[in-house]
Design a protein around this motif. Sequence first.
Motif, short mmCIF file in Angstrom:
data_model
loop_
_atom_site.label_atom_id
_atom_site.label_comp_id
_atom_site.label_asym_id
_atom_site.label_seq_id
_atom_site.Cartn_x
_atom_site.Cartn_y
_atom_site.Cartn_z
N LEU A 403 0.82 -1.21 0.00
CA LEU A 403 0.00 0.00 0.00
C LEU A 403 0.85 1.26 0.00
O LEU A 403 0.55 2.23 -0.70
N SER A 404 1.93 1.25 0.78
CA SER A 404 2.81 2.42 0.82
C SER A 404 3.46 2.66 -0.54
O SER A 404 3.59 3.81 -1.00
N LYS A 405 3.87 1.58 -1.20
CA LYS A 405 4.46 1.72 -2.54
C LYS A 405 3.42 2.25 -3.53
O LYS A 405 3.72 3.11 -4.37
N LEU A 406 2.18 1.75 -3.43
CA LEU A 406 1.13 2.21 -4.34
C LEU A 406 0.81 3.68 -4.11
O LEU A 406 0.66 4.45 -5.06
N ALA A 407 0.69 4.07 -2.85
CA ALA A 407 0.38 5.47 -2.53
C ALA A 407 1.45 6.41 -3.08
O ALA A 407 1.14 7.44 -3.69
N ALA A 408 2.72 6.06 -2.86
CA ALA A 408 3.81 6.91 -3.35
C ALA A 408 3.82 6.96 -4.87
O ALA A 408 4.05 8.02 -5.46
N ALA A 409 3.56 5.82 -5.52
CA ALA A 409 3.56 5.77 -6.98
C ALA A 409 2.44 6.63 -7.56
O ALA A 409 2.65 7.41 -8.50
N CYS A 410 1.24 6.54 -6.99
CA CYS A 410 0.11 7.32 -7.50
C CYS A 410 0.31 8.82 -7.25
O CYS A 410 -0.08 9.66 -8.07
N ALA A 411 0.94 9.16 -6.11
CA ALA A 411 1.20 10.57 -5.81
C ALA A 411 2.21 11.18 -6.77
O ALA A 411 2.24 12.40 -6.96
N ASP A 412 3.03 10.36 -7.41
CA ASP A 412 4.05 10.85 -8.35
C ASP A 412 3.53 10.99 -9.78
O ASP A 412 4.25 11.46 -10.66
N ILE A 413 2.31 10.58 -10.05
CA ILE A 413 1.76 10.62 -11.41
C ILE A 413 1.49 12.06 -11.83
O ILE A 413 0.99 12.87 -11.05
N GLU A 414 1.84 12.37 -13.07
CA GLU A 414 1.58 13.71 -13.63
C GLU A 414 0.86 13.55 -14.97
O GLU A 414 1.39 12.93 -15.89
N VAL A 415 -0.34 14.10 -15.06
CA VAL A 415 -1.13 14.04 -16.29
C VAL A 415 -1.70 15.42 -16.58
O VAL A 415 -2.31 16.03 -15.70
N TRP A 416 -1.51 15.90 -17.81
CA TRP A 416 -2.07 17.22 -18.20
C TRP A 416 -2.08 17.35 -19.71
O TRP A 416 -1.16 16.86 -20.35
N PRO A 417 -3.10 18.02 -20.30
CA PRO A 417 -4.26 18.67 -19.69
C PRO A 417 -5.45 17.72 -19.45
O PRO A 417 -6.49 18.14 -18.92
N THR A 516 5.35 23.80 -17.34
CA THR A 516 4.74 24.91 -18.06
C THR A 516 4.56 24.50 -19.51
O THR A 516 5.52 24.15 -20.20
N THR A 517 3.31 24.50 -19.95
CA THR A 517 3.00 24.20 -21.35
C THR A 517 2.90 25.53 -22.09
O THR A 517 3.21 26.58 -21.54
N ALA A 518 2.44 25.48 -23.33
CA ALA A 518 2.35 26.70 -24.14
C ALA A 518 1.46 27.75 -23.49
O ALA A 518 1.70 28.95 -23.62
N GLU A 519 0.44 27.30 -22.75
CA GLU A 519 -0.54 28.25 -22.22
C GLU A 519 -0.63 28.28 -20.70
O GLU A 519 -1.14 29.23 -20.13
N THR A 520 -0.15 27.23 -20.03
CA THR A 520 -0.45 27.07 -18.61
C THR A 520 0.74 26.59 -17.81
O THR A 520 1.53 25.78 -18.28
N THR A 521 0.84 27.06 -16.57
CA THR A 521 1.73 26.45 -15.59
C THR A 521 0.88 25.55 -14.71
O THR A 521 -0.17 25.97 -14.20
N VAL A 522 1.32 24.30 -14.55
CA VAL A 522 0.54 23.32 -13.80
C VAL A 522 1.35 22.87 -12.59
O VAL A 522 2.52 22.49 -12.72
N LEU A 523 0.71 22.89 -11.44
CA LEU A 523 1.31 22.39 -10.21
C LEU A 523 0.82 20.97 -9.96
O LEU A 523 -0.38 20.72 -9.93
N PHE A 524 1.76 20.02 -9.81
CA PHE A 524 1.39 18.65 -9.49
C PHE A 524 1.63 18.44 -8.00
O PHE A 524 2.73 18.68 -7.49
N ASP A 525 0.58 17.99 -7.31
CA ASP A 525 0.65 17.85 -5.87
C ASP A 525 -0.10 16.58 -5.45
O ASP A 525 -1.32 16.52 -5.54
N ALA A 526 0.66 15.55 -5.03
CA ALA A 526 0.08 14.29 -4.54
C ALA A 526 -0.90 13.68 -5.53
O ALA A 526 -1.96 13.18 -5.16
#
Length: 621
Positions: A403-417, A516-526
């Motif tokens: 569970l700890s490994k899964l939680a850390a892995a999911c918190a590291d995911i970055e998807v945008w837009p 930062t993409t062409a139009e937006t700065t995105v903050l990834f948090d957990a």
Amino acid sequence: MMESLLIANRGEIARRIIRTAKMLGIRTIAVYSEADAGLPFVREADEAIAIGPSPARESYLSPERILEATRKNGAAAIHPGYGFLSENADFAEAVEKAGIIWVGAPPAAIRAMGLKDAAKELMQAAGVPVTPGYLGSDQSQERLTAEAEAIGYPVLIKAVAGGGGKGMRRVDGRQDFAELLASCRREAVAAFGDDRVLIERYIANPRHIEVQVFADQHGNCAHLFERDCSLQRRHQKVIEEAPAPGLDAATRAAICDAAVKAARAVNYVGAGTIEFIADASEGLRPDRIWFMEMNTRLQVEHPVTEAITGEDLVLWQLKVASGEPLPKMQDEISMKGWALEARLYAENPAAGYLPSTGRLEHLRLPQTVRVDSGVEEGDEITAFYDPMIAKIIAHGPNRQAALSKLAAACADIEVWPVRSNAGLLARIATDPDFRAARIDTGFLDRHGESLVAKEPDATAIDRAASVLSKKVGDDPWSALTGFRIAGPSDGRVRVRIDGHLYWGQSRPELEANTVTTAETTVLFDAGDAWPISLPAASEVEANHGPGDGAILSPMPGLVISVEVAEGDRVAKGDRLLTVEAMKMEHSLRAPFDGIVGKLQVSTGIRVSENQLVVTVIKEEE
């Protein structure tokens, strides 16, 4: 072993099959629709054949197009993956009649398990425990009402040909039975063309536990232990794990033995899953677990079984389909550690889990765990198919470690837009009740509100403030923080996050992960993704009420029904039209009493996200 294999599927399962087939030296052939032409599975196969337009019914769900592609390249075998044609007995039969190896269940077994009532009767005859209920042919309302009374309320009405949560109604008392029976039958006819139902005892604290079985053409049948799939939303699985929490050795032996009996009862061959429903109100006990249905195919969640057994289930499928015996017999199969799989979906939990589509301009998946994905950065998530981005699979020596490994892995995911449920998955994996295995199929219904981030927390706001402050610099005349002639600055910063304004504290020591993409700065948090920007000097937060009656489509999709015409009077909450995308329907409703103005769409029209579809005008206007 077959020399060539056509994969009649797409995305992550196609890549998964290609990976094992190539390891065995098998030539792989992919088939793809117009929407999937640029996806990784098409490039990774040895050969790829276009089979039609984007809608599944004109490509992946067309037996004729699949068989035509097979004839073109002379494939020796077809692997259907899961979904689409994997449980289509007629297709399986046609494949075998064409002299092609079918890497799936025998057509007779698919048919035997395809109808819930017939399957339960078969299981009863084989000595497999089934949920108490009525499976009879007398479908009169009077008989069904009497049977519900005999079983005792609450009961569950289920479509005989149902699946995926459709054609299912809970009834709490006699006064509601007739209305809900009629509703269930209407849905069953629309979804399956069959209005027959069965009645079952409703399980108050249900756990969904399934057993992986495998059988070969030589009479051998074995299980590879169980999986717990209780964490669901709208009957769709979100997180699966193996083994099942709280299942003792005696109960495991009983349920796995019942699963093997079920497979033998239909002369099964290949990979299959026997699904059970358990009443967990007094813990998991052998006398409180009943057969529910059989999935005559590989399951989406098969990686957790692979993780705890160390076996490659696709390899097993290919060997069995080639006529070889099971790679291991029952006494050679062992279990080690704990594994969980989280389904990363393209959806927005904060907006009622609406599907999210578009180009994956930024995609970062974890490197610390197994990831099965059908897409890469730059690929498109379309409205034509299942919204899954990836499966995140964590394995550890015990449940807490996994569970700890899964939680850390999911918190590291970055998807945008494209929006995703990564943050939701990370919070589930750290939720005290989930970690303590206090779970049943209603877990997300009870905990959903607390697990969905509808706005950033204080730390995320401070991270945004810190990032935006650094962009401006330290010049006191342009800095975002206030300053005083005498005394230190209070460090507060006004920031816009996902369209709303907040005061944050600029804290240089805070680490912030942004892109930062062409139009937006995105903050990834957990796991959550928050678009951040500086507000205009005079900006105030907008009012997000019903507004002027302009109704926008909340997602790209297909208009499947229009309930009103221009000039109609409507009341607040009346359904105006319904949009469908990614197997999900969303009804657009009147925001207030009024008159339908300009209707911009009709049934069968495709719409984009935020497209104006209809206007409602207040009567006083």
